[in-house]
Design a protein around this motif. Structure first.
Motif, PDB file in Angstrom:
ATOM      1  N   TYR A 126     -12.517   4.833   7.144  1.00 12.16           N
ATOM      2  CA  TYR A 126     -12.540   5.137   5.586  1.00 12.16           C
ATOM      3  C   TYR A 126     -13.878   5.744   5.021  1.00 12.16           C
ATOM      4  O   TYR A 126     -13.391   5.877   4.371  1.00 12.16           O
ATOM      5  CB  TYR A 126     -12.527   2.944   5.767  1.00 12.16           C
ATOM      6  CG  TYR A 126     -13.845   3.022   3.692  1.00 12.16           C
ATOM      7  CD1 TYR A 126     -12.740   2.930   3.018  1.00 12.16           C
ATOM      8  CD2 TYR A 126     -15.061   2.166   3.641  1.00 12.16           C
ATOM      9  CE1 TYR A 126     -13.404   2.617   1.809  1.00 12.16           C
ATOM     10  CE2 TYR A 126     -15.141   2.457   2.755  1.00 12.16           C
ATOM     11  CZ  TYR A 126     -14.576   2.402   1.407  1.00 12.16           C
ATOM     12  OH  TYR A 126     -14.990   2.465   0.888  1.00 12.16           O
ATOM     13  N   CYS A 130     -12.561   8.553   2.485  1.00 11.64           N
ATOM     14  CA  CYS A 130     -12.951   8.144   1.510  1.00 11.64           C
ATOM     15  C   CYS A 130     -14.999   8.453   1.286  1.00 11.64           C
ATOM     16  O   CYS A 130     -15.051   8.411  -0.254  1.00 11.64           O
ATOM     17  CB  CYS A 130     -13.017   6.006   0.743  1.00 11.64           C
ATOM     18  SG  CYS A 130     -10.956   5.863   1.474  1.00 11.64           S
ATOM     19  N   CYS A 217      -7.766  -4.085   3.718  1.00 13.18           N
ATOM     20  CA  CYS A 217      -8.356  -3.690   2.715  1.00 13.18           C
ATOM     21  C   CYS A 217      -9.108  -1.997   2.679  1.00 13.18           C
ATOM     22  O   CYS A 217      -8.314  -1.394   1.809  1.00 13.18           O
ATOM     23  CB  CYS A 217      -9.705  -4.429   2.258  1.00 13.18           C
ATOM     24  SG  CYS A 217      -9.030  -6.403   1.950  1.00 13.18           S
ATOM     25  N   GLN A 221      -6.602   0.764   0.537  1.00 14.06           N
ATOM     26  CA  GLN A 221      -8.378   2.457   0.506  1.00 14.06           C
ATOM     27  C   GLN A 221      -8.000   3.618   1.344  1.00 14.06           C
ATOM     28  O   GLN A 221      -7.824   4.194  -0.041  1.00 14.06           O
ATOM     29  CB  GLN A 221      -9.752   1.369   0.445  1.00 14.06           C
ATOM     30  CG  GLN A 221     -10.199   0.779  -0.723  1.00 14.06           C
ATOM     31  CD  GLN A 221     -10.382   0.788  -1.579  1.00 14.06           C
ATOM     32  OE1 GLN A 221     -10.375   1.845  -2.516  1.00 14.06           O
ATOM     33  NE2 GLN A 221      -9.906  -0.439  -2.291  1.00 14.06           N
ATOM     34  N   LYS A 224      -4.417   4.871  -0.568  1.00 12.18           N
ATOM     35  CA  LYS A 224      -5.109   5.385  -2.139  1.00 12.18           C
ATOM     36  C   LYS A 224      -5.840   6.059  -2.099  1.00 12.18           C
ATOM     37  O   LYS A 224      -5.479   7.370  -2.700  1.00 12.18           O
ATOM     38  CB  LYS A 224      -5.710   4.372  -3.117  1.00 12.18           C
ATOM     39  CG  LYS A 224      -5.057   2.677  -3.108  1.00 12.18           C
ATOM     40  CD  LYS A 224      -6.215   1.329  -4.176  1.00 12.18           C
ATOM     41  CE  LYS A 224      -5.165   0.993  -4.738  1.00 12.18           C
ATOM     42  NZ  LYS A 224      -6.244  -0.363  -4.943  1.00 12.18           N
ATOM     43  N   SER A 225      -6.539   6.918  -1.029  1.00  9.45           N
ATOM     44  CA  SER A 225      -7.801   7.972  -1.433  1.00  9.45           C
ATOM     45  C   SER A 225      -7.033   9.361  -0.331  1.00  9.45           C
ATOM     46  O   SER A 225      -6.773  10.121  -1.015  1.00  9.45           O
ATOM     47  CB  SER A 225      -8.814   7.549  -0.206  1.00  9.45           C
ATOM     48  OG  SER A 225      -9.461   8.693  -0.067  1.00  9.45           O
TER      49      SER A 225
END
Length: 320
Positions: A126, A130, A217, A221, A224-225
């Motif tokens: 992440y 991100c 979760c 993310q 999406k990124s």
């Protein structure tokens, strides 16, 4: 042989592992296959560990977490396979009270450490995808060491707490309906109230369900990124897909085991119950390192290079 009396836990000398009743006609074949399986687990995980340790280019948080995952696999399977092979070749399948608690500790901490490390890997990916500009400050060497330490320490403490409660129970039976010792199987033998055990057990399960929720979760993310750029898609495919496959592998295996242990039906064939009990110690330990070795480019290239070097040295020795 006197295995148990009905007075208190101090009288429990041995537990009988009744799951072996379904393997009586195939013990030699199963023991041979189990030895091969265990050697394969040690071989693939050991190779991955050595590859990461020996290559300076792999001394990054993601690969350090993978190395810990493999070390944990060797730790957990060592708590099961040697005893399992011995029982297959033995006329009686029993285990001492202390040995039973030790096996429970090793196998349960193996499963929970797996989830802790997978959660760290999800967090690492992440931050890398991100928040790439912050990656080296967030995932610094000291912080990585602390996170790895906690990923082992917290599960160990949780299981000490669970087993402390289990060890105080008054037991009225000695037959464990599995191929190895399992905490819930011991609790079901209690002739005293197990409310505290049930509450603590559910709290620990809920705690690791939060791990799964955190991982889900994180991947939401990440996806999406990743969809925002071609570079993000490439990073996600190369480094996140193996983690996701291993997470699904471990989660499904553990879910089968937990659901069967607590809610399984006695009418289910013993052979099927045995498979559901041991698949978490058989499928993830083999598949996970193979997934990482085949999909992660750096590891695959380094392992190929090491194999070529070893082959070349062997060829030169033969010539000499």
């Amino acid at each position: 042989m006197q295995t148990c009396t009905m007075t208190n836990t101090s009288d429990i000398v041995l537990f009988s592992l009744s799951g072996f009743s379904a393997t009586a006609n195939y013990n030699i074949t199963l023991s041979s296959l189990t030895v091969i399986c265990y050697c394969l687990i040690v071989g693939v995980n050991g190779s991955l560990i050595l590859t990461i340790i020996l290559d300076q280019h792999l001394h990054e948080p993601m690969y350090i977490f993978i190395c810990n995952l493999c070390i944990n696999i060797l730790y957990g399977t060592t708590g099961f396979y040697p005893k399992f092979i011995f029982d297959l070749l033995s006329d009686s399948q029993v285990i001492s009270y202390e040995g039973c608690l030790l096996q429970v500790f090793v196998i349960y901490t193996y499963a929970t450490i797996d989830f802790s490390v997978l959660a760290l890997m999800a967090y690492d990916r992440y931050v890398a995808i991100c928040r790439p500009l912050e990656y080296h400050s967030v995932m610094s060497v000291p912080r990585t060491a602390v996170l790895v330490g906690f990923s082992w320490l917290v599960p160990l403490c949780c299981e000490v707490m669970v087993l402390t409660l289990t060890s105080t129970l008054k037991l009225c039976g000695f037959k464990i309906d599995k191929l190895y010792c399992e905490n819930w199987s011991i609790v079901k033998l209690a002739c005293s109230l197990t409310i505290a055990n049930n509450i603590v057990g559910l709290i620990v399960i809920a705690f690791y369900c939060v791990h799964v929720l955190f991982i889900v979760c994180s991947y939401v993310q990440l996806i999406k990124s990743a969809l925002k750029s071609r570079e993000g898609k490439r990073k996600f495919t190369q480094t996140c897909v193996p983690h996701l496959l291993c997470l699904i592998n471990v989660t499904c295996a553990l879910l089968f085991d937990v659901m069967y242990s607590r809610y399984g039906s006695a009418s289910m064939p013993q052979s099927l119950r045995n498979f559901m009990a041991i698949q978490i110690l058989m499928i993830p330990p083999i598949l996970n390192p193979i997934i990482y070795g085949l999909i992660l480019t750096k590891i695959r290239h380094r392992m190929v290079t090491l194999c070529r070097m070893a082959g070349e040295r062997f060829r030169l020795r033969l010539k000499a």
